[in-house]
Write a protein that holds these residues in place. Structure first.
Motif, PDB file in Angstrom:
ATOM      1  N   LEU A  34     -21.890-125.218 -10.049  1.00 37.27           N
ATOM      2  CA  LEU A  34     -21.684-126.667 -10.048  1.00 37.27           C
ATOM      3  C   LEU A  34     -20.235-127.000 -10.359  1.00 37.27           C
ATOM      4  CD1 LEU A  34     -22.880-129.566  -9.976  1.00 37.27           C
ATOM      5  CD2 LEU A  34     -23.351-129.300 -12.427  1.00 37.27           C
ATOM      6  N   ALA A  35     -19.681-127.915  -9.578  1.00 37.28           N
ATOM      7  CA  ALA A  35     -18.359-128.472  -9.852  1.00 37.28           C
ATOM      8  C   ALA A  35     -18.530-129.983  -9.952  1.00 37.28           C
ATOM      9  CB  ALA A  35     -17.378-128.118  -8.739  1.00 37.28           C
ATOM     10  N   ALA A  36     -18.014-130.567 -11.032  1.00 39.76           N
ATOM     11  CA  ALA A  36     -18.207-131.995 -11.271  1.00 39.76           C
ATOM     12  C   ALA A  36     -17.084-132.861 -10.715  1.00 39.76           C
ATOM     13  CB  ALA A  36     -18.353-132.256 -12.771  1.00 39.76           C
ATOM     14  N   ASN A  37     -16.020-132.223 -10.190  1.00 39.52           N
ATOM     15  CA  ASN A  37     -14.916-132.992  -9.619  1.00 39.52           C
ATOM     16  C   ASN A  37     -14.173-132.137  -8.587  1.00 39.52           C
ATOM     17  OD1 ASN A  37     -12.821-131.422 -10.997  1.00 39.52           O
ATOM     18  ND2 ASN A  37     -13.497-132.464 -12.854  1.00 39.52           N
ATOM     19  N   GLY A  38     -13.198-132.738  -7.937  1.00 44.99           N
ATOM     20  CA  GLY A  38     -12.468-132.057  -6.878  1.00 44.99           C
ATOM     21  C   GLY A  38     -11.660-130.868  -7.347  1.00 44.99           C
ATOM     22  N   ARG A  39     -11.038-130.976  -8.515  1.00 44.42           N
ATOM     23  CA  ARG A  39     -10.229-129.862  -9.032  1.00 44.42           C
ATOM     24  C   ARG A  39     -11.106-128.632  -9.298  1.00 44.42           C
ATOM     25  NH1 ARG A  39      -6.224-132.977  -9.213  1.00 44.42           N
ATOM     26  NH2 ARG A  39      -5.166-134.211 -10.701  1.00 44.42           N
ATOM     27  N   GLU A  40     -12.251-128.855  -9.914  1.00 43.29           N
ATOM     28  CA  GLU A  40     -13.181-127.743 -10.154  1.00 43.29           C
ATOM     29  C   GLU A  40     -13.651-127.145  -8.831  1.00 43.29           C
ATOM     30  OE1 GLU A  40     -16.512-128.732 -12.663  1.00 43.29           O
ATOM     31  OE2 GLU A  40     -15.229-129.642 -14.187  1.00 43.29           O
ATOM     32  N   ALA A  41     -13.901-127.989  -7.849  1.00 43.13           N
ATOM     33  CA  ALA A  41     -14.358-127.510  -6.537  1.00 43.13           C
ATOM     34  C   ALA A  41     -13.300-126.622  -5.896  1.00 43.13           C
ATOM     35  CB  ALA A  41     -14.685-128.690  -5.626  1.00 43.13           C
ATOM     36  N   LEU A  42     -12.045-127.045  -5.935  1.00 40.76           N
ATOM     37  CA  LEU A  42     -10.968-126.240  -5.361  1.00 40.76           C
ATOM     38  C   LEU A  42     -10.852-124.894  -6.058  1.00 40.76           C
ATOM     39  CD1 LEU A  42      -8.271-129.009  -4.841  1.00 40.76           C
ATOM     40  CD2 LEU A  42      -9.492-127.748  -3.052  1.00 40.76           C
ATOM     41  N   SER A  43     -10.946-124.917  -7.381  1.00 38.70           N
ATOM     42  CA  SER A  43     -10.847-123.677  -8.152  1.00 38.70           C
ATOM     43  C   SER A  43     -12.006-122.734  -7.853  1.00 38.70           C
ATOM     44  CB  SER A  43     -10.797-124.016  -9.649  1.00 38.70           C
ATOM     45  OG  SER A  43     -10.828-122.843 -10.414  1.00 38.70           O
ATOM     46  N   GLN A  44     -13.214-123.242  -7.931  1.00 36.16           N
ATOM     47  CA  GLN A  44     -14.389-122.398  -7.703  1.00 36.16           C
ATOM     48  C   GLN A  44     -14.502-121.964  -6.252  1.00 36.16           C
ATOM     49  OE1 GLN A  44     -18.080-123.713  -9.480  1.00 36.16           O
ATOM     50  NE2 GLN A  44     -16.976-124.776 -11.103  1.00 36.16           N
ATOM     51  N   GLY A  45     -14.157-122.845  -5.329  1.00 34.69           N
ATOM     52  CA  GLY A  45     -14.234-122.516  -3.910  1.00 34.69           C
ATOM     53  C   GLY A  45     -13.309-121.384  -3.518  1.00 34.69           C
ATOM     54  N   ALA A  46     -12.164-121.290  -4.186  1.00 36.50           N
ATOM     55  CA  ALA A  46     -11.209-120.214  -3.897  1.00 36.50           C
ATOM     56  C   ALA A  46     -11.574-118.927  -4.607  1.00 36.50           C
ATOM     57  CB  ALA A  46      -9.807-120.652  -4.298  1.00 36.50           C
ATOM     58  N   ALA A  47     -12.349-119.021  -5.680  1.00 37.47           N
ATOM     59  CA  ALA A  47     -12.637-117.851  -6.505  1.00 37.47           C
ATOM     60  C   ALA A  47     -13.851-117.045  -6.047  1.00 37.47           C
ATOM     61  CB  ALA A  47     -12.829-118.277  -7.959  1.00 37.47           C
ATOM     62  N   ARG A  48     -14.751-117.661  -5.306  1.00 37.22           N
ATOM     63  CA  ARG A  48     -16.000-116.986  -4.904  1.00 37.22           C
ATOM     64  C   ARG A  48     -16.295-117.221  -3.436  1.00 37.22           C
ATOM     65  NH1 ARG A  48     -20.251-116.742  -9.703  1.00 37.22           N
ATOM     66  NH2 ARG A  48     -20.825-114.855  -8.602  1.00 37.22           N
ATOM     67  N   ASP A  49     -17.135-116.353  -2.903  1.00 33.09           N
ATOM     68  CA  ASP A  49     -17.637-116.544  -1.546  1.00 33.09           C
ATOM     69  C   ASP A  49     -18.967-117.283  -1.622  1.00 33.09           C
ATOM     70  OD1 ASP A  49     -15.578-115.266  -0.207  1.00 33.09           O
ATOM     71  OD2 ASP A  49     -16.509-113.303  -0.394  1.00 33.09           O
ATOM     72  N   TYR A  50     -19.058-118.391  -0.921  1.00 29.62           N
ATOM     73  CA  TYR A  50     -20.287-119.178  -0.887  1.00 29.62           C
ATOM     74  C   TYR A  50     -20.848-119.193   0.527  1.00 29.62           C
ATOM     75  CZ  TYR A  50     -19.008-120.860  -5.504  1.00 29.62           C
ATOM     76  OH  TYR A  50     -18.698-120.928  -6.829  1.00 29.62           O
ATOM     77  N   ALA A  51     -22.165-119.271   0.620  1.00 30.29           N
ATOM     78  CA  ALA A  51     -22.811-119.413   1.922  1.00 30.29           C
ATOM     79  C   ALA A  51     -22.600-120.829   2.441  1.00 30.29           C
ATOM     80  CB  ALA A  51     -24.301-119.107   1.820  1.00 30.29           C
ATOM     81  N   VAL A  52     -22.682-121.810   1.530  1.00 33.26           N
ATOM     82  CA  VAL A  52     -22.528-123.224   1.869  1.00 33.26           C
ATOM     83  C   VAL A  52     -21.982-123.941   0.644  1.00 33.26           C
ATOM     84  CG1 VAL A  52     -23.725-125.345   2.592  1.00 33.26           C
ATOM     85  CG2 VAL A  52     -24.518-123.148   3.461  1.00 33.26           C
ATOM     86  N   ILE A  53     -21.203-124.979   0.888  1.00 33.34           N
ATOM     87  CA  ILE A  53     -20.758-125.872  -0.185  1.00 33.34           C
ATOM     88  C   ILE A  53     -21.300-127.258   0.134  1.00 33.34           C
ATOM     89  CG2 ILE A  53     -18.803-127.000  -1.310  1.00 33.34           C
ATOM     90  CD1 ILE A  53     -17.155-124.474  -0.729  1.00 33.34           C
ATOM     91  N   THR A  54     -22.043-127.853  -0.817  1.00 31.37           N
ATOM     92  CA  THR A  54     -22.438-129.255  -0.676  1.00 31.37           C
ATOM     93  C   THR A  54     -21.399-130.067  -1.430  1.00 31.37           C
ATOM     94  OG1 THR A  54     -23.837-129.423  -2.654  1.00 31.37           O
ATOM     95  CG2 THR A  54     -24.878-128.621  -0.618  1.00 31.37           C
ATOM     96  N   ILE A  55     -20.963-131.161  -0.834  1.00 27.09           N
ATOM     97  CA  ILE A  55     -19.885-131.929  -1.459  1.00 27.09           C
ATOM     98  C   ILE A  55     -20.122-133.427  -1.302  1.00 27.09           C
ATOM     99  CG2 ILE A  55     -18.404-131.830   0.601  1.00 27.09           C
ATOM    100  CD1 ILE A  55     -16.040-131.447  -1.484  1.00 27.09           C
ATOM    101  N   ASP A  56     -19.918-134.141  -2.395  1.00 30.38           N
ATOM    102  CA  ASP A  56     -19.984-135.596  -2.399  1.00 30.38           C
ATOM    103  C   ASP A  56     -18.636-136.118  -1.913  1.00 30.38           C
ATOM    104  OD1 ASP A  56     -20.542-138.265  -2.870  1.00 30.38           O
ATOM    105  OD2 ASP A  56     -20.824-138.040  -5.028  1.00 30.38           O
ATOM    106  N   ARG A  57     -18.637-137.212  -1.174  1.00 30.71           N
ATOM    107  CA  ARG A  57     -17.371-137.773  -0.686  1.00 30.71           C
ATOM    108  C   ARG A  57     -16.605-138.483  -1.788  1.00 30.71           C
ATOM    109  NH1 ARG A  57     -17.038-140.632   4.747  1.00 30.71           N
ATOM    110  NH2 ARG A  57     -15.081-141.158   3.753  1.00 30.71           N
ATOM    111  N   MET A  58     -17.338-139.135  -2.706  1.00 29.69           N
ATOM    112  CA  MET A  58     -16.671-139.947  -3.724  1.00 29.69           C
ATOM    113  C   MET A  58     -16.663-139.186  -5.049  1.00 29.69           C
ATOM    114  SD  MET A  58     -18.141-143.728  -2.740  1.00 29.69           S
ATOM    115  CE  MET A  58     -19.844-143.274  -2.939  1.00 29.69           C
ATOM    116  N   LEU A  59     -15.548-138.512  -5.319  1.00 27.18           N
ATOM    117  CA  LEU A  59     -15.382-137.767  -6.569  1.00 27.18           C
ATOM    118  C   LEU A  59     -14.341-138.475  -7.418  1.00 27.18           C
ATOM    119  CD1 LEU A  59     -15.352-134.183  -5.017  1.00 27.18           C
ATOM    120  CD2 LEU A  59     -17.225-135.261  -6.278  1.00 27.18           C
TER     121      LEU A  59
END
Length: 167
Positions: A34-59
């Motif tokens: 889980l990432a609660a904001n865009g910065r966390e998403a960028l960090s986690q997205g670069a650190a691991r391989d995911y099958a899919v990322i679900t993302i809210d537009r309004m962060l």
């Protein structure tokens, strides 16, 4: 999605929605981060391989579209499922054109969410098998002609890339 390819990153700032998504997806057999904001998403997205990322537009810090664009620019090719309350046609088109692979409007049926994740995961596995070579922590993307180790890009000249690909 099979085995290690069942890891999903949920990017959602609303705690109640995030908890429901994590609980339902975990119950359905997914490994969920889980990432609660865009910065966390960028960090986690670069650190691991995911099958899919679900993302809210309004962060709260960086909007979901900017996060997707930055990840795409960084060579992250994982499918994005946009989950948003912004459901007008223009909103959906903008999200898909910005790098989203699918768009789901809130409120939504969890059964539909699972079906969309499964479809995106199947596409993700097929593309990854065909375009990314992996040896240990080294990844070579044959489409973008880039190489990375531990998620960090390795700057290579064209001939260097060809040699690495050959080896």
């Amino acid at each position: 999605m099979t085995g290690a390819h069942r890891r999903i990153l949920v990017v959602e700032d609303d705690p109640e929605t995030a908890d429901q998504l994590v609980e339902e997806l975990t119950t359905s057999g997914y490994d969920v981060d889980l990432a609660a904001n865009g910065r966390e998403a960028l960090s986690q997205g670069a650190a691991r391989d995911y099958a899919v990322i679900t993302i809210d537009r309004m962060l709260p810090d960086i909007d979901g579209i900017t996060v997707m664009r930055q990840m795409r620019d960084g060579g992250i090719a994982v499918p994005f499922l946009i989950i948003s309350a912004l459901g007008e046609i223009d909103d959906r088109v903008r999200g898909l054109r910005a790098g989203g692979d699918d768009y789901l409007v809130k409120p939504f049926s969890f059964v539909e969410l699972l079906a969309r994740l499964e479809a995106l995961g199947r596409r993700s596995e097929t593309v990854a098998k065909e375009t990314i070579l992996r040896v240990g922590d080294l990844a070579i993307d044959l489409i973008s002609r880039t190489a990375s180790r531990h998620g960090r890009k390795i700057p290579l000249l064209p001939k260097e890339f060809q040699l690495l690909e050959y080896l």
